[in-house]
Design an enzyme around this catalytic site. Structure first.
Site, PDB file in Angstrom:
ATOM      1  NE  ARG A   1      48.917  47.550  20.934  1.00 32.13           N
ATOM      2  CZ  ARG A   1      48.776  47.059  21.880  1.00 32.13           C
ATOM      3  NH1 ARG A   1      47.352  46.806  21.947  1.00 32.13           N
ATOM      4  NH2 ARG A   1      49.443  46.464  22.770  1.00 32.13           N
TER       5      ARG A   1
ATOM      6  CG  HIS B   1      44.217  50.175  24.782  1.00 31.34           C
ATOM      7  ND1 HIS B   1      45.387  50.289  23.946  1.00 31.34           N
ATOM      8  CD2 HIS B   1      44.335  48.683  24.829  1.00 31.34           C
ATOM      9  CE1 HIS B   1      45.757  49.427  23.548  1.00 31.34           C
ATOM     10  NE2 HIS B   1      45.425  48.344  24.097  1.00 31.34           N
TER      11      HIS B   1
HETATM   12  N1  NAP Z   1      42.672  45.860  23.263  1.00 28.62           N
HETATM   13  C1  NAP Z   1      43.246  45.143  24.059  1.00 28.62           C
HETATM   14  O1  NAP Z   1      43.262  45.374  25.208  1.00 28.62           O
HETATM   15  C2  NAP Z   1      44.176  44.163  23.498  1.00 28.62           C
HETATM   16  C3  NAP Z   1      44.406  43.006  24.389  1.00 28.62           C
HETATM   17  C4  NAP Z   1      45.312  41.951  23.909  1.00 28.62           C
HETATM   18  C5  NAP Z   1      45.881  42.087  22.719  1.00 28.62           C
HETATM   19  N2  NAP Z   1      45.771  43.146  21.899  1.00 28.62           N
HETATM   20  C6  NAP Z   1      46.408  43.343  20.462  1.00 28.62           C
HETATM   21  O2  NAP Z   1      45.839  42.050  19.726  1.00 28.62           O
HETATM   22  C7  NAP Z   1      47.050  41.961  19.010  1.00 28.62           C
HETATM   23  C8  NAP Z   1      46.970  40.292  18.569  1.00 28.62           C
HETATM   24  O3  NAP Z   1      47.042  39.649  19.721  1.00 28.62           O
HETATM   25  P1  NAP Z   1      47.565  38.129  19.720  1.00 28.62           P
HETATM   26  O4  NAP Z   1      47.921  37.569  20.934  1.00 28.62           O
HETATM   27  O5  NAP Z   1      46.308  37.183  18.950  1.00 28.62           O
HETATM   28  O6  NAP Z   1      48.944  38.129  18.601  1.00 28.62           O
HETATM   29  P2  NAP Z   1      49.591  36.915  17.861  1.00 28.62           P
HETATM   30  O7  NAP Z   1      49.237  35.583  18.622  1.00 28.62           O
HETATM   31  O8  NAP Z   1      51.019  37.581  17.648  1.00 28.62           O
HETATM   32  O9  NAP Z   1      48.708  36.969  16.437  1.00 28.62           O
HETATM   33  C9  NAP Z   1      48.996  37.863  15.605  1.00 28.62           C
HETATM   34  C10 NAP Z   1      48.124  37.596  14.388  1.00 28.62           C
HETATM   35  O10 NAP Z   1      48.186  38.645  13.357  1.00 28.62           O
HETATM   36  C11 NAP Z   1      48.642  38.179  11.987  1.00 28.62           C
HETATM   37  N3  NAP Z   1      49.374  39.173  11.286  1.00 28.62           N
HETATM   38  C12 NAP Z   1      50.367  39.866  11.663  1.00 28.62           C
HETATM   39  N4  NAP Z   1      50.920  40.629  10.820  1.00 28.62           N
HETATM   40  C13 NAP Z   1      50.278  40.331   9.631  1.00 28.62           C
HETATM   41  C14 NAP Z   1      50.036  41.155   8.400  1.00 28.62           C
HETATM   42  N5  NAP Z   1      50.607  41.721   7.833  1.00 28.62           N
HETATM   43  N6  NAP Z   1      49.178  40.549   7.492  1.00 28.62           N
HETATM   44  C15 NAP Z   1      48.155  39.604   8.046  1.00 28.62           C
HETATM   45  N7  NAP Z   1      47.905  39.068   9.313  1.00 28.62           N
HETATM   46  C16 NAP Z   1      48.941  39.575  10.061  1.00 28.62           C
HETATM   47  C17 NAP Z   1      49.488  36.995  12.347  1.00 28.62           C
HETATM   48  O11 NAP Z   1      49.887  36.280  11.349  1.00 28.62           O
HETATM   49  P3  NAP Z   1      50.258  34.806  11.417  1.00 28.62           P
HETATM   50  O12 NAP Z   1      49.354  33.857  12.019  1.00 28.62           O
HETATM   51  O13 NAP Z   1      50.499  34.492   9.935  1.00 28.62           O
HETATM   52  O14 NAP Z   1      51.709  35.158  12.139  1.00 28.62           O
HETATM   53  C18 NAP Z   1      48.947  36.584  13.638  1.00 28.62           C
HETATM   54  O15 NAP Z   1      47.839  35.538  13.029  1.00 28.62           O
HETATM   55  C19 NAP Z   1      48.137  42.329  19.810  1.00 28.62           C
HETATM   56  O16 NAP Z   1      49.447  42.332  18.970  1.00 28.62           O
HETATM   57  C20 NAP Z   1      47.776  43.482  20.530  1.00 28.62           C
HETATM   58  O17 NAP Z   1      48.294  44.509  20.002  1.00 28.62           O
HETATM   59  C21 NAP Z   1      44.892  44.197  22.288  1.00 28.62           C
END
Ligand code: NAP
Length: 315
Positions: A230, A278
């Site tokens: 993000r 994005h």
């Molecule tokens: N650009 C795009 O088109 C696009 C597409 C898809 C997703 N995204 C972004 O990518 C993000 C991740 O997606 P996802 O499905 O992989 O999410 P997810 O499964 O919820 O994983 C989030 C990861 O971030 C870690 N995290 C959260 N807060 C943290 C902190 N304060 N310190 C350290 N680590 C932290 C979590 O730790 P834990 O493992 O300990 O919970 C987890 O490993 C989404 O939230 C979205 O914003 C962007």
């Protein structure tokens, strides 16, 4: 009457509407804005970036389904109804985002922008090239997408590490967690990939001080940054400063503090920066419709929803 509301901003709602209607022609689907009848009939909402306040106008809402992975926009709505909020988790979305990460890690690793410039100038010059197993990639966020990206990059041969909030175990990947492990994670990372959600804890995390802690990539002289998480995670001006001073040799940015990226942004013309609008991750409307209708059926059978957003955690 029980209706499903489709409220999509910033993109064409038509494919989403068509997929939902063709998969569930018997269901009452309302398209916002415009085709909304009695607000009390709306039971489920499928949304992307809906205006804050909109969802609070449906008093009988039972669940909200976000069209993407990140729900930060929804959670920032102070009037968001206190009903289950689910996101899409599906290999379609995961693998499309992994493709983007692998593409851009390899682009920086193989110095493709340098060879693009040589091609423009009709220069035939071979440079040195480290092997993938000599290069350290670090992924911030080891969740659904970060974990899958880590596995793919490890398979190519990179030295892969990841950083998460709580401990994670992934074969072939060195894992770090928590604030105290951030510095050692950065110190061994030459190509930094951001796949964190935007939360109060991660906001503006990627600033100049953080970037200066990265390991300099041997062949390029500076580290590389890829942010597909993000825009709120980064400080745009600090990334430009890091590029200017050589801390960063290059960056791929799919997300920005302000989106769409203003035409006046220096990112557009910086020769070390690759800008994408994005679109690192995407989900097909057909897959989304199938996931949501399955979730609605779960709801109707009294079963808990999958892939719920934890409001306290912020993701
Ligand atoms: N650009 C795009 O088109 C696009 C597409 C898809 C997703 N995204 C972004 O990518 C993000 C991740 O997606 P996802 O499905 O992989 O999410 P997810 O499964 O919820 O994983 C989030 C990861 O971030 C870690 N995290 C959260 N807060 C943290 C902190 N304060 N310190 C350290 N680590 C932290 C979590 O730790 P834990 O493992 O300990 O919970 C987890 O490993 C989404 O939230 C979205 O914003 C962007």
């Amino acid at each position: 009457m029980s209706a499903i509301l489709l409220a999509v901003a910033g993109m064409d709602p038509k494919p989403w509407e068509t997929s939902l209607r063709s998969r569930a022609p018997e269901r009452d689907l309302w398209l916002w804005p415009g085709q909304v009848g009695d607000a009390s009939d709306v039971i489920y909402a499928c949304v992307w970036l809906p205006p804050h306040g909109l969802l609070a106008t449906f008093p009988n809402l039972k669940a909200i389904f976000n069209l993407g992975a990140g729900a930060d926009h929804l959670l920032a709505d102070p009037t968001l109804p206190q009903v289950p909020l689910a996101r899409v988790v599906h290999p379609d979305l995961t693998m499309r985002t992994v493709e983007y990460i692998v593409l851009h890690v390899l682009m920086h690793h193989r110095r493709q922008r340098h060879y693009d410039a040589q091609q423009r100038d009709r220069v035939w010059r071979v440079g040195g090239q480290p092997a993938a197993n000599e290069v350290a990639v670090g992924i911030m966020g080891l969740g659904t997408i970060g974990g899958a990206a880590a596995r793919s990059l490890a398979q190519i041969g990179f030295q892969v590490a990841g950083w998460s909030r709580t401990p994670r175990l992934i074969a072939g990947v060195q894992t770090f967690h928590g604030a105290s492990a951030l510095d050692p994670f950065l110190a061994r990372t030459e190509i930094l990939v951001c796949l964190l959600p935007a939360t109060p804890q991660t906001k503006r995390l990627v600033d100049l001080a953080l970037l200066r802690k990265l390991k300099r990539n041997g062949s390029a002289g500076g580290a590389y940054l890829i942010n597909a998480g993000r825009g709120a995670l980064q400080v745009d001006a600090d990334i430009l400063a890091a590029l200017e001073e050589g801390t960063l040799a290059g960056a791929t940015l799919d997300v920005f503090e302000e989106e769409p990226l203003p035409a006046t942004s220096p990112f557009w013309t910086n020769p070390k920066v690759t800008v994408t609008p994005h679109n690192a991750g995407d989900i097909s409307p057909q897959v989304f419709a199938a996931c949501v209708l399955e979730q609605i059926e779960r709801c109707e059978r009294g079963l808990p929803l999958d892939n719920l957003i934890d409001r306290m955690r912020g993701y």
